[in-house]
Write an enzyme that holds these catalytic residues in place. Structure first.
Site, mmCIF file in Angstrom:
data_model
loop_
_atom_site.group_PDB
_atom_site.id
_atom_site.type_symbol
_atom_site.label_atom_id
_atom_site.label_comp_id
_atom_site.label_asym_id
_atom_site.label_seq_id
_atom_site.Cartn_x
_atom_site.Cartn_y
_atom_site.Cartn_z
ATOM 1 N N PHE A 160 0.818 -1.215 0.000
ATOM 2 C CA PHE A 160 0.000 0.000 0.000
ATOM 3 C C PHE A 160 0.852 1.264 0.000
ATOM 4 O O PHE A 160 0.323 2.374 0.036
ATOM 5 C CB PHE A 160 -0.952 0.002 1.217
ATOM 6 N N TYR A 180 0.338 8.569 -12.337
ATOM 7 C CA TYR A 180 0.026 7.731 -11.179
ATOM 8 C C TYR A 180 -0.687 6.442 -11.630
ATOM 9 O O TYR A 180 -0.266 5.331 -11.284
ATOM 10 C CB TYR A 180 -0.837 8.542 -10.202
HETATM 11 P P1 NAI Z 1 -1.395 7.592 1.558
HETATM 12 O O1 NAI Z 1 -0.682 8.578 0.691
HETATM 13 O O2 NAI Z 1 -2.092 8.079 2.764
HETATM 14 O O3 NAI Z 1 -0.376 6.434 1.964
HETATM 15 C C1 NAI Z 1 0.738 6.066 1.210
HETATM 16 C C2 NAI Z 1 1.912 5.843 2.160
HETATM 17 O O4 NAI Z 1 3.045 5.479 1.356
HETATM 18 C C3 NAI Z 1 2.293 7.087 2.984
HETATM 19 O O5 NAI Z 1 2.255 6.812 4.359
HETATM 20 C C4 NAI Z 1 3.701 7.409 2.515
HETATM 21 O O6 NAI Z 1 4.547 7.895 3.559
HETATM 22 C C5 NAI Z 1 4.178 6.058 1.996
HETATM 23 N N1 NAI Z 1 5.277 6.243 1.045
HETATM 24 C C6 NAI Z 1 5.356 7.144 0.029
HETATM 25 N N2 NAI Z 1 6.558 7.079 -0.552
HETATM 26 C C7 NAI Z 1 7.259 6.124 0.108
HETATM 27 C C8 NAI Z 1 8.567 5.603 -0.022
HETATM 28 N N3 NAI Z 1 9.442 6.067 -0.944
HETATM 29 N N4 NAI Z 1 8.951 4.634 0.813
HETATM 30 C C9 NAI Z 1 8.106 4.153 1.768
HETATM 31 N N5 NAI Z 1 6.854 4.609 1.960
HETATM 32 C C10 NAI Z 1 6.437 5.586 1.122
HETATM 33 O O7 NAI Z 1 -2.423 6.834 0.577
HETATM 34 P P2 NAI Z 1 -3.693 5.943 0.941
HETATM 35 O O8 NAI Z 1 -4.896 6.714 0.596
HETATM 36 O O9 NAI Z 1 -3.549 5.322 2.267
HETATM 37 O O10 NAI Z 1 -3.574 4.793 -0.167
HETATM 38 C C11 NAI Z 1 -2.854 3.606 0.092
HETATM 39 C C12 NAI Z 1 -2.630 2.866 -1.218
HETATM 40 O O11 NAI Z 1 -3.888 2.582 -1.826
HETATM 41 C C13 NAI Z 1 -1.827 3.677 -2.226
HETATM 42 O O12 NAI Z 1 -0.964 2.811 -2.928
HETATM 43 C C14 NAI Z 1 -2.884 4.226 -3.152
HETATM 44 O O13 NAI Z 1 -2.367 4.437 -4.449
HETATM 45 C C15 NAI Z 1 -3.919 3.106 -3.130
HETATM 46 N N6 NAI Z 1 -5.256 3.591 -3.430
HETATM 47 C C16 NAI Z 1 -5.942 4.355 -2.515
HETATM 48 C C17 NAI Z 1 -7.212 4.816 -2.812
HETATM 49 C C18 NAI Z 1 -8.029 5.582 -1.817
HETATM 50 O O14 NAI Z 1 -9.197 5.852 -2.106
HETATM 51 N N7 NAI Z 1 -7.496 5.940 -0.651
HETATM 52 C C19 NAI Z 1 -7.832 4.549 -4.116
HETATM 53 C C20 NAI Z 1 -7.022 3.749 -5.000
HETATM 54 C C21 NAI Z 1 -5.791 3.281 -4.647
HETATM 55 C C1 15L Z 2 -6.953 6.941 -5.994
HETATM 56 O O1 15L Z 2 -6.277 6.121 -6.602
HETATM 57 C C2 15L Z 2 -6.367 7.794 -4.932
HETATM 58 O O2 15L Z 2 -5.393 7.108 -4.180
HETATM 59 C C3 15L Z 2 -7.399 8.379 -3.987
HETATM 60 O O3 15L Z 2 -6.805 9.458 -3.273
HETATM 61 C C4 15L Z 2 -8.638 8.859 -4.729
HETATM 62 O O4 15L Z 2 -8.306 9.943 -5.555
HETATM 63 C C5 15L Z 2 -9.210 7.735 -5.572
HETATM 64 O O5 15L Z 2 -8.227 7.169 -6.408
HETATM 65 C C6 15L Z 2 -10.416 8.142 -6.432
HETATM 66 O O6 15L Z 2 -10.422 7.869 -7.643
HETATM 67 O O7 15L Z 2 -11.372 8.699 -5.867
#
Ligand code: NAI
Ligand code: 15L
Length: 268
Positions: free
Chosen positions: A72, A136
Site C-alpha cells: 500500500f 500515477y
Molecule cells: P497515503 O498517501 O495516505 O499512503 C501512502 C503511504 O506510502 C504514505 O504513508 C507514505 O509515507 C508512503 N510512502 C510514500 N513514498 C514512500 C517511499 N518512498 N517509501 C516508503 N513509503 C512511502 O495513501 P492511501 O490513501 O492510504 O492509499 C494507500 C494505497 O492505496 C496507495 O498505494 C494508493 O495508491 C492506493 N489507493 C488508494 C485509494 C483511496 O481511495 N485511498 C484509491 C485507490 C488506490
Molecule cells: C486513488 O487512486 C487515490 O489514491 C485516492 O486518493 C482517490 O483519488 C481515488 O483514487 C479516487 O479515484 O477517488
C-alpha cells in the site's frame, strides 16, 4: 489467521493505518513499514520499521519470513512523472523482489486510475484494456503488469485491488459509484490473504467498490475465487450528493473523474 507474518507497506498512510489496526485486532502478526513514522501506538503483534521503498535491501529485510505482502506504500495521487517513478516503479520492483525471495503472495493496492479513461457509460470487466489517466495510474498499470510477469516467470501470486474511493464517507456525485468502505476494504484484504488459491492465472483483478447501486461501470472480476463480496453501500448518501458534479466535461465523462481532467488538452 495467516500462518506467517504479513508485511504491510504504506502502514503510516490513511489506508495503512486502517488496515494495521483492523488486522492486528484480529490477531494477525504484522510487519509494518513506511518512510514516515507510524503516527499511532504500534498495535500489539506488530513491528514497525521505517524504510524507503527505493532501498531494495531494506525492503528485503522487512519482508523476511512474511507469507504475504500488502503493498500500500508509494505515491497515492497524480504527481509529476519524476515524483512517481521512484516509490511506484522502483519501489514496486523491490516489493516484488521481496515477494519472490520469500515465496510470498502480493496483494497490491492498484487503483481505478489504471482504467480511468474508460467512459462512464461503458461497463468493463477485469479483461478490459488498461487505459490509465495519468502518471500515477500508469504506475499502477505497470504494477499489475509486473505482477503478471512475476507469476509467469516465478510463480508469485498477486491480487490487484483496483480501489475506487476509499474514504470514511463519500464527497461528491462520482463517489456515489466509486465509494469503498473501510470495512469492505479490510474484508477484501483478509480474503486476498487467506484464500487458499487464486486459480489458474495466479493473478486476480478485484474492483474495490462497495455495494453501490450506481456502480454500473465495473463488472465481472475474481471475487468469487477468493470468496469476497462487499457488504456496505453508499446509497443512503444519494439524496445529499446526487448532482454534486464538477464543471469539467472530461472529469464527468470518464471513470477516473478529476484525474482525467488534469492537464487534459485533447480537442475532440
Ligand atoms: P497515503 O498517501 O495516505 O499512503 C501512502 C503511504 O506510502 C504514505 O504513508 C507514505 O509515507 C508512503 N510512502 C510514500 N513514498 C514512500 C517511499 N518512498 N517509501 C516508503 N513509503 C512511502 O495513501 P492511501 O490513501 O492510504 O492509499 C494507500 C494505497 O492505496 C496507495 O498505494 C494508493 O495508491 C492506493 N489507493 C488508494 C485509494 C483511496 O481511495 N485511498 C484509491 C485507490 C488506490
Ligand atoms: C486513488 O487512486 C487515490 O489514491 C485516492 O486518493 C482517490 O483519488 C481515488 O483514487 C479516487 O479515484 O477517488
Amino acid at each position: 489467521i495467516p500462518k506467517k507474518p504479513v508485511l504491510l507497506t504504506g502502514a503510516s498512510g490513511v489506508l495503512g493505518r486502517v488496515l494495521a489496526h483492523a488486522l492486528a485486532a484480529q490477531g494477525w502478526s504484522l510487519r509494518l513499514t513506511d518512510i514516515a513514522p507510524f503516527p499511532d501506538p504500534v498495535p500489539e503483534g506488530a513491528i514497525f520499521t521505517r524504510a524507503d521503498l527505493n532501498d531494495g535491501a531494506a525492503i528485503r529485510r522487512v519482508a523476511e519470513g512474511c507469507g504475504t505482502i500488502l503493498h500500500f506504500g508509494g505515491i497515492s495521487v497524480e504527481q509529476p512523472f519524476e515524483t512517481v517513478i521512484g516509490p511506484n516503479i522502483r519501489g514496486l520492483y523491490h516489493a516484488y523482489e521481496a515477494a519472490r525471495w520469500e515465496g510470498a503472495r502480493m496483494v497490491f493496492a492498484s487503483s481505478n486510475h489504471t482504467i480511468g479513461f474508460h467512459e462512464r457509460d461503458e461497463a468493463i470487466d477485469d479483461s478490459a484494456y488498461l487505459l490509465p489517466d495519468g502518471y500515477y495510474g500508469l504506475s499502477k498499470a505497470y504494477g499489475e503488469l509486473m505482477g503478471r510477469l512475476y507469476w509467469a516467470k516465478h510463480g508469485t501470486q498477486s491480487v490487484f485491488l483496483r480501489i475506487g474511493s476509499c474514504t470514511p464517507a463519500p464527497l461528491d456525485d462520482r463517489m456515489l459509484s466509486t465509494w469503498f468502505s473501510y470495512g469492505d476494504l479490510t474484508r477484501l484484504v483478509e480474503r486476498s490473504t487467506l484464500a487458499p488459491s487464486l486459480g489458474p492465472t495466479g493473478c486476480l483483478v478485484i474492483w474495490g467498490a462497495s455495494r453501490n447501486s450506481r456502480m454500473t461501470w465495473w463488472c465481472k472480476d475474481g471475487r468469487e475465487i477468493i470468496g469476497w463480496s462487499p457488504q456496505d453501500s453508499v446509497d443512503s448518501f444519494i439524496p445529499e450528493l446526487d448532482g454534486k458534479t464538477s464543471n469539467s466535461p472530461a472529469a464527468e465523462r470518464y471513470q477516473g473523474g478529476g484525474y482525467c481532467a488534469m492537464g487534459f488538452s485533447r480537442e475532440d
